[in-house]
Design an enzyme around this catalytic site. Sequence first.
Site, short mmCIF file in Angstrom:
data_model
loop_
_atom_site.label_atom_id
_atom_site.label_comp_id
_atom_site.label_asym_id
_atom_site.label_seq_id
_atom_site.Cartn_x
_atom_site.Cartn_y
_atom_site.Cartn_z
N LYS A 31 0.83 -1.20 0.00
CA LYS A 31 0.00 0.00 0.00
C LYS A 31 0.87 1.25 0.00
CE LYS A 31 -3.79 -0.65 2.45
NZ LYS A 31 -4.48 -0.81 3.76
N ARG A 100 -3.41 3.10 8.48
CA ARG A 100 -3.68 1.92 7.66
C ARG A 100 -2.52 0.94 7.71
NH1 ARG A 100 -4.48 4.77 1.95
NH2 ARG A 100 -5.67 2.89 1.45
N GLY A 109 -6.63 -10.46 7.72
CA GLY A 109 -6.40 -10.64 9.15
C GLY A 109 -5.62 -9.51 9.77
N MET A 111 -4.92 -5.33 10.62
CA MET A 111 -5.78 -4.33 11.24
C MET A 111 -6.63 -3.59 10.20
SD MET A 111 -4.97 -1.04 13.57
CE MET A 111 -5.20 0.14 12.25
N ARG A 344 -3.21 -1.43 -6.77
CA ARG A 344 -2.43 -2.68 -6.72
C ARG A 344 -2.81 -3.51 -7.94
NH1 ARG A 344 -5.83 -4.77 -1.57
NH2 ARG A 344 -7.71 -3.86 -2.37
N HIS A 460 -8.95 -43.84 -8.56
CA HIS A 460 -9.32 -44.29 -9.90
C HIS A 460 -10.25 -43.28 -10.57
CE1 HIS A 460 -11.91 -46.56 -12.74
NE2 HIS A 460 -10.75 -47.09 -13.11
N ARG A 566 -3.17 -46.10 -24.16
CA ARG A 566 -3.26 -47.30 -23.33
C ARG A 566 -4.21 -48.28 -24.00
NH1 ARG A 566 -4.24 -43.38 -18.41
NH2 ARG A 566 -5.25 -42.44 -20.22
N ARG A 622 1.20 -48.21 -25.78
CA ARG A 622 1.76 -49.04 -24.71
C ARG A 622 1.09 -50.41 -24.74
NH1 ARG A 622 0.64 -47.43 -18.60
NH2 ARG A 622 -1.41 -48.20 -19.16
N SER A 768 9.91 -43.25 -22.05
CA SER A 768 8.82 -42.38 -21.60
C SER A 768 8.66 -42.61 -20.10
CB SER A 768 7.53 -42.72 -22.34
OG SER A 768 6.48 -41.92 -21.86
N GLY A 770 7.01 -43.00 -16.90
CA GLY A 770 5.68 -43.21 -16.35
C GLY A 770 5.74 -42.77 -14.90
N THR A 771 5.50 -41.50 -14.67
CA THR A 771 5.79 -40.96 -13.34
C THR A 771 4.75 -41.34 -12.29
OG1 THR A 771 4.84 -38.89 -14.12
CG2 THR A 771 7.24 -39.05 -14.05
N ASN A 772 3.59 -41.87 -12.72
CA ASN A 772 2.65 -42.36 -11.70
C ASN A 772 3.26 -43.57 -11.01
OD1 ASN A 772 1.00 -40.43 -12.75
ND2 ASN A 772 -0.41 -41.85 -13.74
N CYS A 835 4.83 -39.41 -19.58
CA CYS A 835 3.43 -39.63 -19.88
C CYS A 835 2.60 -39.80 -18.62
CB CYS A 835 3.27 -40.83 -20.80
SG CYS A 835 3.87 -42.35 -20.08
N TYR A 855 9.63 -34.25 -24.98
CA TYR A 855 8.21 -33.92 -24.93
C TYR A 855 7.58 -34.27 -23.59
CZ TYR A 855 7.12 -38.89 -25.59
OH TYR A 855 7.02 -40.25 -25.43
P1 ADP Z 1 -7.77 -2.17 3.20
O1 ADP Z 1 -6.39 -2.63 3.33
O2 ADP Z 1 -8.74 -2.98 3.98
O3 ADP Z 1 -8.18 -1.98 1.79
P2 ADP Z 1 -7.39 0.69 3.39
O4 ADP Z 1 -6.27 1.13 4.23
O5 ADP Z 1 -7.16 0.69 1.94
O6 ADP Z 1 -7.86 -0.73 3.91
O7 ADP Z 1 -8.61 1.59 3.74
C1 ADP Z 1 -9.91 1.26 3.38
C2 ADP Z 1 -10.62 2.45 2.82
O8 ADP Z 1 -10.59 3.52 3.72
C3 ADP Z 1 -9.99 3.02 1.58
O9 ADP Z 1 -10.38 2.31 0.44
C4 ADP Z 1 -10.55 4.39 1.56
O10 ADP Z 1 -11.84 4.39 1.01
C5 ADP Z 1 -10.63 4.71 3.01
N1 ADP Z 1 -9.50 5.57 3.39
C6 ADP Z 1 -8.29 5.21 3.83
N2 ADP Z 1 -7.53 6.29 4.05
C7 ADP Z 1 -8.27 7.36 3.73
C8 ADP Z 1 -8.03 8.76 3.71
N3 ADP Z 1 -6.88 9.27 4.09
N4 ADP Z 1 -9.04 9.56 3.32
C9 ADP Z 1 -10.22 9.05 2.94
N5 ADP Z 1 -10.51 7.75 2.92
C10 ADP Z 1 -9.54 6.91 3.31
MG MG Z 2 -7.71 -0.70 0.57
#
Ligand code: ADP
Ligand code: MG
Length: 888
Positions: A31, A100, A109, A111, A344, A460, A566, A622, A768, A770-772, A835, A855
Site C-alpha cells: 500500500k 492503515r 487478518g 488491522m 495494486r 481411480h 493405453r 503401450r 517415456s 511413467g511418473t505415476n 506420460c 516432450y
Molecule cells: P484495506 O487494506 O482494507 O483496503 P485501506 O487502508 O485501503 O484498507 O482503507 C480502506 C478504505 O478507507 C480506503 O479504500 C478508503 O476508502 C478509506 N480511506 C483510507 N484512508 C483514507 C483517507 N486518508 N481519506 C479518505 N478515505 C480513506
Molecule cells: Mg484498501
Amino acid sequence: MSGGYAQPLVYFFGQGRADGTAAMKDVLGGKGAGLAEMTQIGIPVPPGFTIASSLCLTYLESHQFPPRLRTEVETALNRLEAVTGKQFGGATQPLLVSVRSGAAVSMPGMMETILNLGLNDETVAALARLSGNDQFAWDSYRRFVQMYGSVVYDLPKKGFDAFLEQRKVAAGVEQDIDLPVDQMRSLVADYKGLIESQVGHPFPEEPLEQLWGAIAAVFESWNTRRAIDYRRLHDIPDTMGTAVNVVSMVYGNLGSDSGTGVAFTRNPSTGEHAIYGEFLLNAQGEDVVAGIRTPVEIRQLREALPEASSELERVARLLERHFRDVQDMEFTIERGKLYMLQTRRGQRSGPAAVRIAVEMVDEGLITKEEAITRIPASDLDQLLHPTIDTSSRLDLLATGLPASPGAASGVVTFDADRAESRGKNGEAVILVRRETSPEDFHGMVAARAVLTARGGMTSHAAVVARGMGKPCVAGATSLDVDEGAGRFSADGRVVSEGDWITVDGASGRVYAGKAALKQPELSDNFRRLMSWADRVRRLQVRCNADTPADAHRGREFGAEGIGLCRTEHMFFEGGRLAAMREMIVATDVEGRNRALARLLPMQRADFEAIFRAMDGLPVCIRLLDPPLHEFLPKEGPELDALAQEMNLEPARLRRIVTGLTEVNPMLGLRGCRLGILYPEITAMQARAIFEAAGIVAADGVRVLPEVMIPLIGNVVEFRKQALVVQQVAADVFGEKQITVPFSLGTMIELPRAALTADSIALEAQFFSFGTNDLTQTAWGLSRDDAGRILPLYLEQGVIEADPFQVLDRVGVGKLMELGVQLGRRTRPDLKVGICGEHGGEPASVAFCDELGMNYVSCSPFRVPIARLAAAQSALTNRGSVDRTRATV
Ligand code: ADP
Ligand code: MG
Ligand code: MG
C-alpha cells in the site's frame, strides 16, 4: 547494525514528491509503495507518510517505540501540517488522518483502517465550522470513535451497533448517514461511555495519543491468529512485518458531490477494456463493500459526477500504462475532486487474464513474452471447461475434492450399466459411487460427471475422469452412498436415483438441482497467445489418448502426437470384455489364442481409427499393462454368470480366479511380465498395430507408430519383448507387402530401469517416464492407498506437496535425471518424454524442460496448459539447460 540504523524509519509523500517508490515494497509494504509511486507520477493522492515495516518486529519485541521513531513521526507530522495547511489537534483547521496497515504481500487478518483520527470534542466543532456541515462532522466523529473502539481496543462491533440501532429507531431513519446531528452527538457519547466502561479509562481525546495507540495496534495486528495462520499457509515469513500508513483525510461523506468507491482498470472476470467497479455518494471508507447500502455501478458516475468520472478514467489509463498491468484501485471524491487511496495489481479470472494479456500486447503495453509469462498456466483450465455461472442461484449439497475440472448437471445414477444405457438414450447422467473401479469405466464414459464419496485426488475416479476431461468430485466424505437402495444422503438430505444434481469439479462442490452453466469458447485471443507460446517453447507437447475422440480433442488443443495410448481401456468396452476374460481364464496356449483371435480385429480397428486421427503425428502405444484380475468379476453371483456364459464349471472358474489372486497386484504379474509369460498377447497386440498401420498407410495416411513396452526393470525383459514385436512386424510387412517405419521403446517407471538406463538405451529407441508408477515405486507407496496417508503427511509437514500431483523433483526427479543422463550416454539421440499425470502440471513441465526432455504428454484438456508452461519455462530458464536433444 549501524548500517541498518542509517535508513530512515519514516517515508513522506505529498505534493508530487515522495521518499519512496514502487520498488520499495519490502520497506513500505504494498500500500505504502503504491501511494509513494502514485504521488511521484502526479496522481492526486492525499499527502501522508509511511512507517517502515522493519519497525513492526522491533515494536513487537519490546512494546516500545524507539525514540528516533517518535522524532521522525513528529517531523513527518509537521511536514504534513505544512503541506495541508492544517494542524493536528488544531482548533481552527484540524488535520485528520487515516491509519492503515499494509505488508509487502497483501494479507487478510491485519488491522482494519481507522479513519478520521484526530477528532475530539474540540476539533469536531472546528470541522463543522469549516465545512459548514454539522452532519458531516458528527458522522465522521461517530465513525472514528466506533472504529477506534473496535480496532484498537478490540471491542465487539455488536455493542456499538446496538447503540446505533437505538438511535436510528429513535430518529425514524433507515440509513446511518441520515441520522440527525443531535442523535449523532448522543451516539458519540454512547460510544465513549461504552469504551470507558469496557477498557477502564476514558477515550483518548489527545490526537497524538490516538495516533500512537493506532500505530501500536497496526503492529500488534501482525500477530493475530488469522494473520499467523495465513502466513503459515502461504509460506510468508513472520519476520516480514507490516508497515503503517498515516494519510491525511479526504472526505467522501460531505454530501452528494462526494463519495467513495473501488474500481478495476479492466473487467476482472471478462477482461473487457473498460473501467469496472462500484461507488456510493456521500459515503466514507469501505461503505461500498460493507453491504450496508447497495453500491452503484461505476458507469453511473459519469452522470452523477462527470468531472470526477473522466478524471478517474484518466488516472486509470495512466496507472495501467505506468504499471503495465491491470490495477485494482480505491478512490474517494471530495466535493467533486478525485483522490486515489490505493492501487495494486488486479486479480483476474483465467479468461480475463488471456484477453487482457493479448490486448495489452496489441496496445503496445507489454511484449508477447511478457504476455506468456503473466498467465498462470493452470488458469487456462477455466477456459477449456464449462463453469458454474456463479451469479445463478445455487443450492450446496456437499463438498469434496476438486478432482477434475469442469461443471456438469445430470441425473444421479449409481450403476455403471444403467449410466451407460441412460446415457445412450441421450440422458445427462452423473455417476455416483462410493468409489469407482475399472469395471465402472463404461459408466464413466457415458456419464457427464463422476462423484465419489471416497478416494483422493489420484483415486481411480479422479485419474480416469481427468484423462477424459470429465468433471469429477472425489472424496465427498459427507456423502453416505447406498448403491443398492439407489440413494445417497448428505447432511440429512436424501438424493435418489434420477434426481438432478450439478457437479463442479473445479471447486469440489456438489449442488442440488440443475445449476446454470457457462460454456467455454476458444477465443481468438486464446489462439494467438498459444501461437506465441508455441514459438518459444522447446518441449513438444503430446496428449494421452486411448480413443479416436480423445485423439481428435488432443489435436484440437494442439497436441503434437500421442504420448500414451493405453490399450487396456479398450478391453473394458462392450463385447471385448468377454473375449478378454476368455483369454485370461484360458488354461492353454490354444485357448488363449482362440480368444486373442477374437480380440485382434477389435484392436486393429481401434488403432486404425487412432492412426487416422493422428495423421502425420507420432502415436505411442503401450502394450498391455494392468494385472489381469482387474478384468475379472469379484463377486460370487457375477462369477457364476460368467461361468455360464463361458460354458465353464463355476467351481473351476472360481479356482482359476483364485489362482490369479495376488497379494499386491500393482507389484505383481503386470506390464512386460505378462508379455513374457504369455508372448502371444504381445504378438496379438503387435499384429493389430502393424496391420492397422499398413491399412491406413495404404490409404495415404502418414503413420508413425511407436511401440512401448511397460514396466521394464532390466534390459533382458526389454529384449525378449522387442524380439516378439520385431518378428511380428517382419511377418506383417512381408504378408502385406508394405513397410511402415516404427520405433520401439520403453516406459521408465521402476527405479531399477532408471538406474540401468544406459544398458536399456542400448536397445530401446525411446524412453517415456511413467511418473505415476515411478512415484509409487520410488516411494514404495501404492497410489490407491496413499489417500489415507498423504493428507496426514501434508498436515504434519512430512511432505510439502502430494507427489502424485506435483512431481517430486528431489526424489523421483533424481531418478528421472539419472535416467535421461544414463540413457543419452549410450544413445545420444535417445528420445525422452513423460506420460504420467504430471505431464500437464506446470511445475513438473518446467522440470522436464530443464532435464532436456523432448516432450511431455498429458490428457487432452491439459495440452494448452502444458504448451504455455513449456513456453514459460523456456523463457525463464533461457539457455540454462544443456540439451543434447534429439529431433523428434
Ligand atoms: P484495506 O487494506 O482494507 O483496503 P485501506 O487502508 O485501503 O484498507 O482503507 C480502506 C478504505 O478507507 C480506503 O479504500 C478508503 O476508502 C478509506 N480511506 C483510507 N484512508 C483514507 C483517507 N486518508 N481519506 C479518505 N478515505 C480513506
Ligand atoms: Mg484498501
Ligand atoms: Mg478492505
